[in-house]
Design a protein around this motif. Structure first.
Motif, PDB file in Angstrom:
ATOM      1  N   PRO A 100       0.834  -1.210   0.000  1.00  0.00           N
ATOM      2  CA  PRO A 100       0.000   0.000   0.000  1.00  0.00           C
ATOM      3  C   PRO A 100       0.868   1.259   0.000  1.00  0.00           C
ATOM      4  O   PRO A 100       1.849   1.347   0.733  1.00  0.00           O
ATOM      5  N   ARG A 101       0.499   2.223  -0.895  1.00  0.00           N
ATOM      6  CA  ARG A 101       1.255   3.469  -1.016  1.00  0.00           C
ATOM      7  C   ARG A 101       0.577   4.567  -0.216  1.00  0.00           C
ATOM      8  O   ARG A 101      -0.646   4.587  -0.065  1.00  0.00           O
ATOM      9  N   GLN A 102       1.392   5.526   0.207  1.00  0.00           N
ATOM     10  CA  GLN A 102       0.874   6.591   1.051  1.00  0.00           C
ATOM     11  C   GLN A 102      -0.233   7.388   0.359  1.00  0.00           C
ATOM     12  O   GLN A 102      -1.238   7.748   0.971  1.00  0.00           O
ATOM     13  N   SER A 193     -11.694   1.896  -6.257  1.00  0.00           N
ATOM     14  CA  SER A 193     -10.662   0.963  -6.701  1.00  0.00           C
ATOM     15  C   SER A 193      -9.313   1.642  -6.881  1.00  0.00           C
ATOM     16  O   SER A 193      -9.235   2.779  -7.346  1.00  0.00           O
ATOM     17  N   ASN A 194      -8.258   0.927  -6.499  1.00  0.00           N
ATOM     18  CA  ASN A 194      -6.902   1.284  -6.908  1.00  0.00           C
ATOM     19  C   ASN A 194      -6.454   0.164  -7.838  1.00  0.00           C
ATOM     20  O   ASN A 194      -5.819  -0.793  -7.413  1.00  0.00           O
ATOM     21  N   PRO A 195      -6.842   0.257  -9.115  1.00  0.00           N
ATOM     22  CA  PRO A 195      -6.601  -0.863 -10.024  1.00  0.00           C
ATOM     23  C   PRO A 195      -5.150  -0.864 -10.502  1.00  0.00           C
ATOM     24  O   PRO A 195      -4.441   0.116 -10.309  1.00  0.00           O
ATOM     25  N   PRO A 196      -4.711  -1.950 -11.140  1.00  0.00           N
ATOM     26  CA  PRO A 196      -3.396  -1.906 -11.778  1.00  0.00           C
ATOM     27  C   PRO A 196      -3.435  -0.876 -12.907  1.00  0.00           C
ATOM     28  O   PRO A 196      -4.323  -0.948 -13.751  1.00  0.00           O
ATOM     29  N   TYR A 197      -2.520   0.083 -12.889  1.00  0.00           N
ATOM     30  CA  TYR A 197      -2.558   1.124 -13.927  1.00  0.00           C
ATOM     31  C   TYR A 197      -1.187   1.474 -14.497  1.00  0.00           C
ATOM     32  O   TYR A 197      -1.051   2.420 -15.262  1.00  0.00           O
ATOM     33  N   VAL A 198      -0.158   0.732 -14.103  1.00  0.00           N
ATOM     34  CA  VAL A 198       1.176   1.008 -14.653  1.00  0.00           C
ATOM     35  C   VAL A 198       1.256   0.371 -16.043  1.00  0.00           C
ATOM     36  O   VAL A 198       0.695  -0.698 -16.279  1.00  0.00           O
ATOM     37  N   ALA A 218      -1.098  -6.992  -9.976  1.00  0.00           N
ATOM     38  CA  ALA A 218      -1.607  -5.839  -9.238  1.00  0.00           C
ATOM     39  C   ALA A 218      -1.059  -4.526  -9.782  1.00  0.00           C
ATOM     40  O   ALA A 218      -1.531  -3.451  -9.429  1.00  0.00           O
ATOM     41  N   LEU A 219      -0.057  -4.633 -10.659  1.00  0.00           N
ATOM     42  CA  LEU A 219       0.683  -3.442 -11.078  1.00  0.00           C
ATOM     43  C   LEU A 219       0.320  -2.995 -12.489  1.00  0.00           C
ATOM     44  O   LEU A 219       0.021  -1.821 -12.726  1.00  0.00           O
ATOM     45  N   PHE A 220       0.351  -3.929 -13.437  1.00  0.00           N
ATOM     46  CA  PHE A 220       0.248  -3.549 -14.846  1.00  0.00           C
ATOM     47  C   PHE A 220      -1.193  -3.594 -15.358  1.00  0.00           C
ATOM     48  O   PHE A 220      -1.889  -4.588 -15.233  1.00  0.00           O
TER      49      PHE A 220
END
Ligand code: GLN
Length: 287
Positions: A100-102, A193-198, A218-220
């Motif tokens: 989890p990111r700040q 949602s905090n979806p994969p978006y990279v 979870a990332l791309f």
């Protein structure tokens, strides 16, 4: 005191570890060394400062060296400490889910702000991961029903462990690829949602901690990154009740393309909200 003993004081060891991390390109080299040594010794950073002259015994040195070696190989600090703070929670973290990111903490405030007052809201977190958003809602927002889903059974298990770890009850967790496992008839007041978006095309620019340790799933979000968020926006529309809201974390610079893609459905309003660095990090779509 012999010379070797003198070279093993807490301060000497910290300095060595910090220099070694620096040489390996680690940004917060001093802080990381302090946090890892504190972890080994069961001390807060302040206690370390008060004990700089204390020699380390061999057993402590061995444990510290093992962690230093892993951090030097760019394993994330949070994995080595085993936990990371998120709002009011302490979340266990490992390779099963994104750390989890700040900046994601802010999305919980957006959810709270946009709930319909005076009645119980039904909320769905798509892609719970380690559980930061889902469990923060469970803990902080009363008078609502929260559902959570994730495509990864491992992530759901980690969220359950984190519920127990934080003394919270975790019900309504479903394995689901976007909405595939969510009963058709359910309509939500809020989908978050905090979806994969990279973007896959950014892979070579990612820090090793992210590239090699956060799960790719979870990332791309596709080759550009916005593809999965765009599918999510499309699919979320019919899962919201009239007047409901979709709140998404997105990548830097993705707001214009996602807003353009969202035009295929009739959203009442589309807006963005910034993160701590002033980047348009959140997208809000009202049905
Ligand atoms: N913010 C994360 C990063 O930049 C990515 C999180 C995500 O894809 N949802 O590493």
């Amino acid at each position: 005191m012999s010379e070797t003993a003198a070279a093993n004081t807490l301060l000497d060891i910290l300095n060595k570890a910090s220099d070694w991390f620096k040489a390996r390109g680690i940004d917060n080299h001093r802080l990381d060394a302090q946090l890892l040594l504190g972890h080994v010794l069961g001390m807060k950073r302040m206690d370390l400062y008060m004990n700089f002259d204390r020699p380390l015994v061999e057993r402590e040195l061995d444990r510290f060296r093992a962690l230093i070696k892993r951090r030097g190989a760019r394993e994330p600090l949070q994995h080595l400490l085993g936990e990371t703070p998120f709002r009011e929670l302490n979340l266990k973290v490992d390779r099963r889910a994104l750390i989890p990111r700040q900046e994601t903490e802010l999305i919980v405030d957006l959810v709270r702000k946009h709930l319909e007052p005076g009645r119980p809201n039904t909320i769905l977190d798509v892609g719970v991961g380690a559980g930061p958003i889902y469990l923060s809602i469970v803990k902080e927002i009363t008078n609502c029903t929260v559902h959570g889903c994730d495509i990864s059974a491992d992530a759901l298990q980690l969220t359950r462990e984190n519920a127990a770890h934080n003394g919270l009850a975790a019900g309504n967790l479903t394995q689901s690829d976007l909405f595939s496992g969510i009963p058709e008839g359910l309509r939500f007041d809020c989908i978050v949602s905090n979806p994969p978006y990279v973007g896959e095309n950014e892979r070579q620019h990612l820090q090793p901690e992210v590239r090699d340790f956060d799960p790719a799933l979870a990332l791309f979000g596709g080759s550009e990154g916005w593809e999965l968020p765009s599918r999510l926006i499309d699919a979320a529309h019919e899962r919201l009740r009239e007047g409901g809201i979709l709140i998404l974390e997105i990548g830097a610079g993705q707001a214009p393309v996602l807003i353009a893609k969202a035009a295929s459905r009739s959203w009442k309003s589309l807006s963005t909200s910034p993160d701590y660095s002033g980047i348009d990090r959140f997208l809000l779509l009202h049905k």
